[in-house]
Write an enzyme that holds these catalytic residues in place. Structure first.
Site, PDB file in Angstrom:
ATOM      1  N   ASP A   9      84.351 -79.622 -41.890  1.00 31.26           N
ATOM      2  CA  ASP A   9      84.412 -78.267 -41.365  1.00 31.26           C
ATOM      3  C   ASP A   9      85.764 -77.673 -41.794  1.00 31.26           C
ATOM      4  OD1 ASP A   9      83.916 -76.006 -39.512  1.00 31.26           O
ATOM      5  OD2 ASP A   9      85.548 -76.918 -38.390  1.00 31.26           O
ATOM      6  N   ASP A  11      87.562 -74.290 -40.289  1.00 30.85           N
ATOM      7  CA  ASP A  11      88.386 -73.748 -39.205  1.00 30.85           C
ATOM      8  C   ASP A  11      88.585 -74.760 -38.092  1.00 30.85           C
ATOM      9  OD1 ASP A  11      88.880 -70.861 -39.921  1.00 30.85           O
ATOM     10  OD2 ASP A  11      86.704 -70.904 -40.071  1.00 30.85           O
ATOM     11  N   ASP A 166      85.566 -80.305 -35.425  1.00 33.01           N
ATOM     12  CA  ASP A 166      86.492 -80.120 -34.305  1.00 33.01           C
ATOM     13  C   ASP A 166      85.844 -79.441 -33.105  1.00 33.01           C
ATOM     14  OD1 ASP A 166      86.450 -77.536 -35.735  1.00 33.01           O
ATOM     15  OD2 ASP A 166      87.957 -76.976 -34.255  1.00 33.01           O
TER      16      ASP A 166
END
Length: 215
Positions: A9, A11, A166
């Site tokens: 991922d 961001d 995250d």
């Protein structure tokens, strides 16, 4: 089965952009005389719904706001906050180790290519990735489409790949596509529920990539 691909991922995972984005939205809400409820932020973090959801929530408190007038200012504020931001600690070590082992690399982000690609270049890590899949061309997380597209682009099976995320929405996306998923929460997301993840690390420095590859 050996690991042949890693899919990250963007961001909040490769770089902690989410802190800057949250700070910017908090400032916008305060300018309009209210506070941004964090539970509303957590409900959309890691998806493609963040901006529409924030403007809709702001409109509830400040009827008559013009999202299009605010959009350039909020974006400029975020970019100022990100000027000196580098990759999360330990990320470069993971990317270098993957390169040494001949492991393919991809980014799977719900954000647009216009957001992700310039940041990868600014961070100096764009050259590591064999493919960059973004939410303007694929269904955003928690849908598995981004991860399925990454597997297709890399020519690997889900059993041969590890995802790094995250947010719980991101973990849901990766698991729905059949990947092993390592959650590496940041300061904004570490209080969330990562029960679906196969491994949860407090940071990329907590465990070397070789330890995950031999797991």
């Amino acid at each position: 089965m050996p690991t042949r691909a890693l899919v990250f991922d963007f961001d909040g995972t490769l770089a902690d952009t989410e802190s800057a984005v949250l700070q910017s939205w908090q400032a916008v809400f305060r300018e309009h005389g209210t506070e941004l409820p964090l539970d509303a932020w957590y409900a959309v973090i890691g998806t493609q719904r963040t901006t529409p959801a924030m403007f809709a929530l702001l409109a509830e408190h400040s009827p008559g706001i013009d999202p299009e007038a605010l959009r350039p200012r909020t974006r400029a504020h975020v970019l100022r906050l990100l000027e000196n931001l580098g990759p999360r600690e330990g990320v470069l070590g993971y990317l270098e180790t993957a390169r040494e082992h001949g492991i393919k690399l991809a980014v799977a982000s719900s954000s647009s290519g216009a957001w992700v690609n310039p940041h990868l270049e600014r961070l100096g890590i764009d050259g590591y990735f064999d493919a960059v899949l973004t939410g303007d061309l694929h269904k955003a997380k928690p849908d598995p489409d981004l991860y399925l597209a990454a597997l297709d682009a890399l020519g690997t099976a889900a059993e041969e790949a590890i995802a790094f995320e995250d947010t719980p929405h991101g973990v849901t996306s990766a698991k729905a596509a059949g990947l092993t998923c390592v959650a590496v929460p940041n300061a904004i997301t570490r209080s969330l529920d990562f029960g679906l993840a196969d491994v949860v690390l407090p940071s990329f420095t907590a465990k070397p990539l070789e330890a995950l590859l031999s797991r």
